[in-house]
Scaffold this motif. Structure first.
Motif, PDB file in Angstrom:
ATOM      1  N   GLU A  73       0.839  -1.212   0.000  1.00  0.00           N
ATOM      2  CA  GLU A  73       0.000   0.000   0.000  1.00  0.00           C
ATOM      3  C   GLU A  73       0.865   1.249   0.000  1.00  0.00           C
ATOM      4  N   TRP A  74       1.926   1.229   0.760  1.00  0.00           N
ATOM      5  CA  TRP A  74       2.866   2.356   0.805  1.00  0.00           C
ATOM      6  C   TRP A  74       3.496   2.560  -0.566  1.00  0.00           C
ATOM      7  N   TYR A  75       3.966   1.482  -1.158  1.00  0.00           N
ATOM      8  CA  TYR A  75       4.588   1.541  -2.481  1.00  0.00           C
ATOM      9  C   TYR A  75       3.625   2.111  -3.516  1.00  0.00           C
ATOM     10  N   ALA A  76       2.393   1.612  -3.514  1.00  0.00           N
ATOM     11  CA  ALA A  76       1.410   2.043  -4.520  1.00  0.00           C
ATOM     12  C   ALA A  76       1.088   3.524  -4.384  1.00  0.00           C
ATOM     13  N   SER A  77       0.820   3.974  -3.167  1.00  0.00           N
ATOM     14  CA  SER A  77       0.477   5.382  -2.951  1.00  0.00           C
ATOM     15  C   SER A  77       1.673   6.289  -3.200  1.00  0.00           C
ATOM     16  N   LEU A  78       2.845   5.828  -2.778  1.00  0.00           N
ATOM     17  CA  LEU A  78       4.053   6.633  -2.943  1.00  0.00           C
ATOM     18  C   LEU A  78       4.387   6.843  -4.404  1.00  0.00           C
ATOM     19  N   PHE A  79       4.408   5.761  -5.173  1.00  0.00           N
ATOM     20  CA  PHE A  79       4.837   5.866  -6.568  1.00  0.00           C
ATOM     21  C   PHE A  79       3.750   6.429  -7.474  1.00  0.00           C
ATOM     22  N   SER A  80       2.504   6.410  -7.033  1.00  0.00           N
ATOM     23  CA  SER A  80       1.463   7.061  -7.829  1.00  0.00           C
ATOM     24  C   SER A  80       1.434   8.560  -7.520  1.00  0.00           C
ATOM     25  N   GLY A  81       1.538   8.909  -6.250  1.00  0.00           N
ATOM     26  CA  GLY A  81       1.525  10.323  -5.879  1.00  0.00           C
ATOM     27  C   GLY A  81       2.762  11.066  -6.335  1.00  0.00           C
ATOM     28  N   PHE A  82       3.905  10.370  -6.358  1.00  0.00           N
ATOM     29  CA  PHE A  82       5.168  10.998  -6.747  1.00  0.00           C
ATOM     30  C   PHE A  82       5.610  10.549  -8.130  1.00  0.00           C
ATOM     31  N   TYR A  83       4.641  10.262  -8.974  1.00  0.00           N
ATOM     32  CA  TYR A  83       4.945   9.685 -10.285  1.00  0.00           C
ATOM     33  C   TYR A  83       5.897  10.567 -11.093  1.00  0.00           C
ATOM     34  N   ILE A  84       5.611  11.861 -11.169  1.00  0.00           N
ATOM     35  CA  ILE A  84       6.435  12.748 -12.008  1.00  0.00           C
ATOM     36  C   ILE A  84       7.845  12.904 -11.448  1.00  0.00           C
ATOM     37  N   PRO A  85       8.018  13.266 -10.160  1.00  0.00           N
ATOM     38  CA  PRO A  85       9.396  13.369  -9.662  1.00  0.00           C
ATOM     39  C   PRO A  85      10.148  12.039  -9.719  1.00  0.00           C
ATOM     40  N   MET A  86       9.466  10.919  -9.475  1.00  0.00           N
ATOM     41  CA  MET A  86      10.129   9.621  -9.566  1.00  0.00           C
ATOM     42  C   MET A  86      10.558   9.318 -10.998  1.00  0.00           C
ATOM     43  N   LEU A  87       9.709   9.671 -11.958  1.00  0.00           N
ATOM     44  CA  LEU A  87      10.046   9.460 -13.362  1.00  0.00           C
ATOM     45  C   LEU A  87      11.258  10.301 -13.754  1.00  0.00           C
ATOM     46  N   VAL A  88      11.278  11.547 -13.292  1.00  0.00           N
ATOM     47  CA  VAL A  88      12.417  12.425 -13.590  1.00  0.00           C
ATOM     48  C   VAL A  88      13.698  11.860 -12.971  1.00  0.00           C
ATOM     49  N   ILE A  89      13.603  11.365 -11.737  1.00  0.00           N
ATOM     50  CA  ILE A  89      14.769  10.755 -11.091  1.00  0.00           C
ATOM     51  C   ILE A  89      15.252   9.552 -11.900  1.00  0.00           C
ATOM     52  N   LEU A  90      14.316   8.717 -12.343  1.00  0.00           N
ATOM     53  CA  LEU A  90      14.682   7.527 -13.111  1.00  0.00           C
ATOM     54  C   LEU A  90      15.393   7.897 -14.401  1.00  0.00           C
ATOM     55  N   VAL A  91      14.849   8.865 -15.121  1.00  0.00           N
ATOM     56  CA  VAL A  91      15.481   9.303 -16.372  1.00  0.00           C
ATOM     57  C   VAL A  91      16.874   9.859 -16.102  1.00  0.00           C
ATOM     58  N   ALA A  92      16.997  10.649 -15.033  1.00  0.00           N
ATOM     59  CA  ALA A  92      18.291  11.232 -14.676  1.00  0.00           C
ATOM     60  C   ALA A  92      19.304  10.140 -14.350  1.00  0.00           C
ATOM     61  N   LEU A  93      18.897   9.120 -13.600  1.00  0.00           N
ATOM     62  CA  LEU A  93      19.806   8.032 -13.254  1.00  0.00           C
ATOM     63  C   LEU A  93      20.230   7.231 -14.482  1.00  0.00           C
ATOM     64  N   ILE A  94      19.308   7.079 -15.437  1.00  0.00           N
ATOM     65  CA  ILE A  94      19.651   6.389 -16.686  1.00  0.00           C
ATOM     66  C   ILE A  94      20.693   7.195 -17.465  1.00  0.00           C
ATOM     67  N   LEU A  95      20.467   8.500 -17.578  1.00  0.00           N
ATOM     68  CA  LEU A  95      21.431   9.358 -18.278  1.00  0.00           C
ATOM     69  C   LEU A  95      22.789   9.337 -17.587  1.00  0.00           C
ATOM     70  N   ARG A  96      22.753   9.321 -16.278  1.00  0.00           N
ATOM     71  CA  ARG A  96      24.000   9.280 -15.507  1.00  0.00           C
ATOM     72  C   ARG A  96      24.773   7.994 -15.785  1.00  0.00           C
ATOM     73  N   GLY A  97      24.062   6.878 -15.777  1.00  0.00           N
ATOM     74  CA  GLY A  97      24.718   5.613 -16.079  1.00  0.00           C
ATOM     75  C   GLY A  97      25.297   5.583 -17.480  1.00  0.00           C
ATOM     76  N   LEU A  98      24.550   6.126 -18.435  1.00  0.00           N
ATOM     77  CA  LEU A  98      25.051   6.191 -19.811  1.00  0.00           C
ATOM     78  C   LEU A  98      26.282   7.082 -19.896  1.00  0.00           C
ATOM     79  N   GLY A  99      26.285   8.166 -19.109  1.00  0.00           N
ATOM     80  CA  GLY A  99      27.437   9.047 -19.091  1.00  0.00           C
ATOM     81  C   GLY A  99      28.698   8.325 -18.641  1.00  0.00           C
ATOM     82  N   PHE A 100      28.578   7.515 -17.578  1.00  0.00           N
ATOM     83  CA  PHE A 100      29.723   6.734 -17.108  1.00  0.00           C
ATOM     84  C   PHE A 100      30.222   5.768 -18.182  1.00  0.00           C
ATOM     85  N   GLU A 101      29.295   5.115 -18.842  1.00  0.00           N
ATOM     86  CA  GLU A 101      29.655   4.034 -19.753  1.00  0.00           C
ATOM     87  C   GLU A 101      30.126   4.519 -21.124  1.00  0.00           C
ATOM     88  N   TYR A 102      29.604   5.661 -21.595  1.00  0.00           N
ATOM     89  CA  TYR A 102      29.818   6.044 -22.990  1.00  0.00           C
ATOM     90  C   TYR A 102      30.796   7.195 -23.205  1.00  0.00           C
TER      91      TYR A 102
END
Length: 332
Positions: A73-102
């Motif tokens: 229940e915590w997970y569902a409410s947290l990730f639905s309520g914070f969907y946009i900031p969590m999505l932005v964090i995820l995209v940022a972390l992906i770009l960061r990982g690509l930066g290290f590798e490429y």
């Protein structure tokens, strides 16, 4: 009920571990254009965390997975309520990982600058947004009768949350500067040491303001003591940094993060996500948890595998413990 509390503590420890370890990773990435004077020094900085950053991110994956399994229940409410900031964090972390590798895949100044920009942004954005998310979790969000988020993304951008974002950004910058001073040698070490002193003062002001605001609202005696000890550890770390005792300075900043995050979880308990609409709609360790059987199975899995993971990661840090400098970076 006991297992509910055990897993609340376990999840708190996982988030503490993530912020402690990923915190200096973020700091190093943010400081890449500030401390490095040329590409060789940028490579030195990246190599201080190169063998460590992906292992540090495992703490985030484990924390999210444990939250999903132990408190769905915590997970569902947290990730639905914070969907946009969590999505932005995820995209940022992906770009960061690509930066290290490429960044080193092509011998071009422009190529490396673009991936460096991805690495810097991928460090700076999560460093701010994690503080904003944590502040909202501690303060509470608009939850309706079914524990659903009923607000908008703009309601997450109140002064307390913004202060939390600026605080984590400043703390991670300082934590990263101290780590660079600990792991490098020569002029880069000196510059990192000096920057940590200035950034540390600003972070201290923000941390004192945020933690005082938190525990004034929550009135948690134990959390207040932990917050005070966190501030003391930060000041001791700054004093060690002034003496160029980088090991003690890093211990101070690390201890601060552990105590500060612990104080926030203590202030949050027994809620896991308070409702600002009606306290009766809040998620707690009891009404948000999985079944006792599920928690029991998870406990045995954690007891068996967690020590192995900790031993492996500790071994990794030991292997890559020595300082590096410009002379250790091969040409090209």
């Amino acid at each position: 009920m006991i297992l509910n509390d055990v897993w609340f503590v376990a999840i708190a420890i996982l988030w503490i571990g993530y912020f402690l370890l990923e915190g200096f990773d973020f700091g190093v990435g943010i400081l890449l254009p500030v401390l490095a004077r040329d590409d060789t020094e940028r490579r030195v900085m990246i190599n201080t965390i190169g063998p460590l950053w992906d292992g540090n991110e495992v703490w985030l994956i484990t924390a999210a997975g444990a939250t999903f399994a132990a408190f769905p229940e915590w997970y569902a409410s947290l990730f639905s309520g914070f969907y946009i900031p969590m999505l932005v964090i995820l995209v940022a972390l992906i770009l960061r990982g690509l930066g290290f590798e490429y960044r080193a895949k092509h011998d071009s100044v422009l190529w490396r600058r673009r991936w460096d920009a991805a690495l810097i942004a991928g460090s700076a954005v999560p460093a701010f947004l994690w503080g904003l998310v944590v502040a909202n979790v501690v303060r509470g969000v608009p939850l309706g009768p079914g524990h659903h988020y009923v607000g908008t993304v703009w309601e997450l951008l109140h002064p307390y949350a913004l202060l939390g974002g600026f605080m984590t950004f400043a703390i991670f910058v300082t934590h990263g500067a101290v780590f660079i001073a600990l792991k490098t040698k020569g002029s880069l070490r000196v510059r990192a040491n000096r920057l940590a002193a200035g950034a540390g003062v600003g972070a201290a002001v923000l941390a004192v303001g945020f933690l005082a605001w938190t525990h004034f609202q929550k009135a948690s005696p134990v959390g207040g003591v932990l917050a005070a000890l966190a501030v003391l550890a930060w000041l001791l770390g700054l004093a060690a940094n002034a003496r160029r005792a980088e090991g003690w300075a890093f211990t101070g900043s690390a201890t601060t993060i552990v105590l500060a995050v612990a104080s926030l979880f203590v202030a949050l308990y027994p809620d896991v996500l308070p409702s600002t609409v009606n306290p009766a709609y809040s998620l707690t360790v009891e009404n948000a948890s999985a079944t006792q059987k599920t928690l029991g199975v998870m406990t045995w899995v954690a007891v068996i595998f967690l020590p192995l993971v900790l031993l492996y990661q500790s071994w990794t840090y030991w292997v890559f413990r020595r300082r590096i400098g410009v002379s250790d970076i091969p040409a090209g």
